[in-house]
Design a protein around this motif. Structure first.
Motif, mmCIF file in Angstrom:
data_model
loop_
_atom_site.group_PDB
_atom_site.id
_atom_site.type_symbol
_atom_site.label_atom_id
_atom_site.label_comp_id
_atom_site.label_asym_id
_atom_site.label_seq_id
_atom_site.Cartn_x
_atom_site.Cartn_y
_atom_site.Cartn_z
ATOM 1 N N MET B 1 -4.983 -36.832 -21.366
ATOM 2 C CA MET B 1 -5.262 -36.857 -19.920
ATOM 3 C C MET B 1 -4.544 -35.698 -19.245
ATOM 4 S SD MET B 1 -7.179 -39.557 -19.520
ATOM 5 C CE MET B 1 -7.107 -40.432 -17.965
ATOM 6 N N ALA B 2 -5.206 -35.071 -18.295
ATOM 7 C CA ALA B 2 -4.618 -33.965 -17.546
ATOM 8 C C ALA B 2 -4.509 -34.356 -16.076
ATOM 9 C CB ALA B 2 -5.477 -32.717 -17.701
ATOM 10 N N ALA B 3 -3.655 -33.623 -15.357
ATOM 11 C CA ALA B 3 -3.442 -33.912 -13.938
ATOM 12 C C ALA B 3 -4.292 -32.972 -13.077
ATOM 13 C CB ALA B 3 -1.968 -33.759 -13.597
ATOM 14 N N TYR B 4 -4.860 -33.531 -12.042
ATOM 15 C CA TYR B 4 -5.700 -32.754 -11.129
ATOM 16 C C TYR B 4 -5.305 -33.039 -9.687
ATOM 17 C CZ TYR B 4 -8.548 -32.047 -15.255
ATOM 18 O OH TYR B 4 -8.960 -31.705 -16.515
ATOM 19 N N LEU B 5 -5.568 -32.034 -8.848
ATOM 20 C CA LEU B 5 -5.400 -32.200 -7.402
ATOM 21 C C LEU B 5 -6.763 -31.999 -6.754
ATOM 22 C CD1 LEU B 5 -3.869 -32.356 -4.689
ATOM 23 C CD2 LEU B 5 -3.456 -29.890 -4.911
ATOM 24 N N ALA B 6 -7.210 -33.010 -6.007
ATOM 25 C CA ALA B 6 -8.472 -32.896 -5.273
ATOM 26 C C ALA B 6 -8.162 -32.718 -3.795
ATOM 27 C CB ALA B 6 -9.317 -34.151 -5.488
ATOM 28 N N ARG B 7 -8.828 -31.756 -3.184
ATOM 29 C CA ARG B 7 -8.744 -31.555 -1.725
ATOM 30 C C ARG B 7 -10.071 -32.012 -1.150
ATOM 31 N NH1 ARG B 7 -4.464 -27.764 -1.250
ATOM 32 N NH2 ARG B 7 -4.196 -26.532 -3.137
ATOM 33 N N VAL B 8 -10.019 -33.067 -0.342
ATOM 34 C CA VAL B 8 -11.220 -33.692 0.209
ATOM 35 C C VAL B 8 -11.286 -33.423 1.708
ATOM 36 C CG1 VAL B 8 -12.466 -35.864 0.519
ATOM 37 C CG2 VAL B 8 -11.060 -35.517 -1.532
ATOM 38 N N TYR B 9 -12.449 -32.963 2.175
ATOM 39 C CA TYR B 9 -12.654 -32.678 3.598
ATOM 40 C C TYR B 9 -13.731 -33.609 4.102
ATOM 41 C CZ TYR B 9 -10.616 -28.455 1.635
ATOM 42 O OH TYR B 9 -9.818 -27.590 0.936
ATOM 43 N N THR B 50 -5.225 -38.409 -12.563
ATOM 44 C CA THR B 50 -5.341 -37.984 -13.956
ATOM 45 C C THR B 50 -6.757 -38.271 -14.429
ATOM 46 O OG1 THR B 50 -4.527 -40.134 -14.676
ATOM 47 C CG2 THR B 50 -2.902 -38.364 -14.524
ATOM 48 N N ALA B 51 -7.229 -37.406 -15.321
ATOM 49 C CA ALA B 51 -8.578 -37.577 -15.867
ATOM 50 C C ALA B 51 -8.641 -36.813 -17.175
ATOM 51 C CB ALA B 51 -9.628 -37.066 -14.885
ATOM 52 N N ALA B 52 -9.678 -37.139 -17.973
ATOM 53 C CA ALA B 52 -9.841 -36.479 -19.267
ATOM 54 C C ALA B 52 -10.317 -35.042 -19.102
ATOM 55 C CB ALA B 52 -10.824 -37.267 -20.132
ATOM 56 N N SER B 53 -11.000 -34.746 -17.992
ATOM 57 C CA SER B 53 -11.537 -33.405 -17.771
ATOM 58 C C SER B 53 -11.745 -33.202 -16.272
ATOM 59 C CB SER B 53 -12.881 -33.241 -18.481
ATOM 60 O OG SER B 53 -13.842 -34.084 -17.868
ATOM 61 N N ALA B 54 -11.917 -31.938 -15.880
ATOM 62 C CA ALA B 54 -12.180 -31.651 -14.469
ATOM 63 C C ALA B 54 -13.499 -32.305 -14.049
ATOM 64 C CB ALA B 54 -12.229 -30.149 -14.238
ATOM 65 N N GLU B 55 -14.466 -32.316 -14.948
ATOM 66 C CA GLU B 55 -15.761 -32.931 -14.605
ATOM 67 C C GLU B 55 -15.604 -34.429 -14.340
ATOM 68 O OE1 GLU B 55 -18.904 -31.338 -16.580
ATOM 69 O OE2 GLU B 55 -20.376 -32.810 -15.912
ATOM 70 N N GLU B 56 -14.816 -35.106 -15.206
ATOM 71 C CA GLU B 56 -14.585 -36.524 -14.957
ATOM 72 C C GLU B 56 -13.849 -36.726 -13.628
ATOM 73 O OE1 GLU B 56 -12.890 -39.230 -18.116
ATOM 74 O OE2 GLU B 56 -11.447 -39.641 -16.516
ATOM 75 N N ALA B 57 -12.851 -35.849 -13.348
ATOM 76 C CA ALA B 57 -12.108 -35.960 -12.084
ATOM 77 C C ALA B 57 -13.058 -35.830 -10.896
ATOM 78 C CB ALA B 57 -11.013 -34.892 -12.020
ATOM 79 N N ARG B 58 -14.006 -34.873 -10.975
ATOM 80 C CA ARG B 58 -14.955 -34.702 -9.874
ATOM 81 C C ARG B 58 -15.813 -35.951 -9.671
ATOM 82 N NH1 ARG B 58 -14.751 -29.099 -11.283
ATOM 83 N NH2 ARG B 58 -16.154 -29.397 -13.043
ATOM 84 N N GLY B 59 -16.238 -36.556 -10.769
ATOM 85 C CA GLY B 59 -17.039 -37.766 -10.650
ATOM 86 C C GLY B 59 -16.268 -38.914 -10.017
ATOM 87 N N ARG B 60 -14.997 -39.029 -10.403
ATOM 88 C CA ARG B 60 -14.174 -40.112 -9.832
ATOM 89 C C ARG B 60 -13.906 -39.874 -8.342
ATOM 90 N NH1 ARG B 60 -13.913 -44.857 -12.113
ATOM 91 N NH2 ARG B 60 -11.668 -45.214 -11.823
ATOM 92 N N ILE B 61 -13.626 -38.616 -7.990
ATOM 93 C CA ILE B 61 -13.382 -38.315 -6.573
ATOM 94 C C ILE B 61 -14.645 -38.590 -5.752
ATOM 95 C CG2 ILE B 61 -12.943 -36.441 -4.925
ATOM 96 C CD1 ILE B 61 -10.409 -37.331 -6.224
ATOM 97 N N ASP B 62 -15.791 -38.232 -6.296
ATOM 98 C CA ASP B 62 -17.051 -38.517 -5.605
ATOM 99 C C ASP B 62 -17.189 -40.019 -5.346
ATOM 100 O OD1 ASP B 62 -19.303 -37.063 -4.564
ATOM 101 O OD2 ASP B 62 -20.533 -38.110 -6.044
ATOM 102 N N TYR B 77 -18.783 -35.396 3.379
ATOM 103 C CA TYR B 77 -17.562 -34.945 2.737
ATOM 104 C C TYR B 77 -17.872 -33.839 1.746
ATOM 105 C CZ TYR B 77 -19.111 -37.895 -1.145
ATOM 106 O OH TYR B 77 -19.847 -38.460 -2.160
ATOM 107 N N ARG B 78 -16.857 -33.049 1.455
ATOM 108 C CA ARG B 78 -16.921 -32.093 0.363
ATOM 109 C C ARG B 78 -15.531 -32.045 -0.242
ATOM 110 N NH1 ARG B 78 -14.882 -27.071 2.310
ATOM 111 N NH2 ARG B 78 -14.549 -27.221 4.546
ATOM 112 N N PHE B 79 -15.422 -31.577 -1.474
ATOM 113 C CA PHE B 79 -14.105 -31.550 -2.113
ATOM 114 C C PHE B 79 -14.047 -30.475 -3.172
ATOM 115 C CE2 PHE B 79 -16.597 -34.711 -4.427
ATOM 116 C CZ PHE B 79 -16.439 -34.298 -5.738
ATOM 117 N N GLU B 80 -12.806 -30.108 -3.500
ATOM 118 C CA GLU B 80 -12.519 -29.174 -4.590
ATOM 119 C C GLU B 80 -11.522 -29.875 -5.502
ATOM 120 O OE1 GLU B 80 -10.444 -26.476 -2.171
ATOM 121 O OE2 GLU B 80 -12.210 -26.010 -0.962
ATOM 122 N N VAL B 81 -11.650 -29.638 -6.805
ATOM 123 C CA VAL B 81 -10.704 -30.203 -7.774
ATOM 124 C C VAL B 81 -10.054 -29.043 -8.517
ATOM 125 C CG1 VAL B 81 -10.496 -31.535 -9.907
ATOM 126 C CG2 VAL B 81 -11.933 -32.382 -8.040
#
Lengths: 87, 87
Positions: B1-9, B50-62, B77-81
């Motif tokens: 698992m890797a750590a990600y930061l999502a910025r959500v607007y 945390t997520a297995a990949s950036a793609e998974e992180a994007r799906g979870r944030i969505d 909304y829009r966001f960046e991971v």
């Protein structure tokens, strides 16, 4: 004079307690998003303005942030300014 | 698992009335910023996860946006991971 759109992001400084962010994090975890490590809540403000140049627009937005949009004691801000053809 | 930061607007849809933005615009004009054409107020939310990949992180944030962070009736909304090496 040209038209500009400024996107302003205001965040609490890292040392400032953020009960709203903590509440959002708790809510996400209770909805099944246990992977959430932490949440910080801030403001996103779009300002439409006219100015002689993009540089002047940036200076004016900076002044607006200092005077009203952000509280410099507890918050930081950043912004982007883009042209708005057609206003 | 890797750590990600999502910025959500999160923004109000253009057709939705925004009294907070109007109040900010009035305040700026009365402080001498007569060049302000309009203001829209929204939310800026940083989510660490945390997520297995950036793609998974994007799906979870969505999914988080749909379920809690935004109200799809009146908000968009829009966001960046981004990767967060070292958590």
């Amino acid at each position: 004079m040209a038209a500009y759109l400024a996107r302003v992001y205001v965040s609490l400084k890292p040392t400032v307690n953020d009960p709203q962010g903590n509440t959002i994090a708790d809510g996400l975890r209770s909805l099944g998003f246990g992977e959430v490590g932490g949440v910080r809540a801030g403001k996103y403000i779009e300002v439409r303005l006219t100015a002689a140049s993009a540089e002047e627009a940036r200076g004016r937005i900076d002044a607006m942030c200092d005077k009203l949009l952000a509280n410099p004691i507890i918050e930081t801000y950043r912004f982007e300014v883009e042209d708005q053809p057609g206003g």
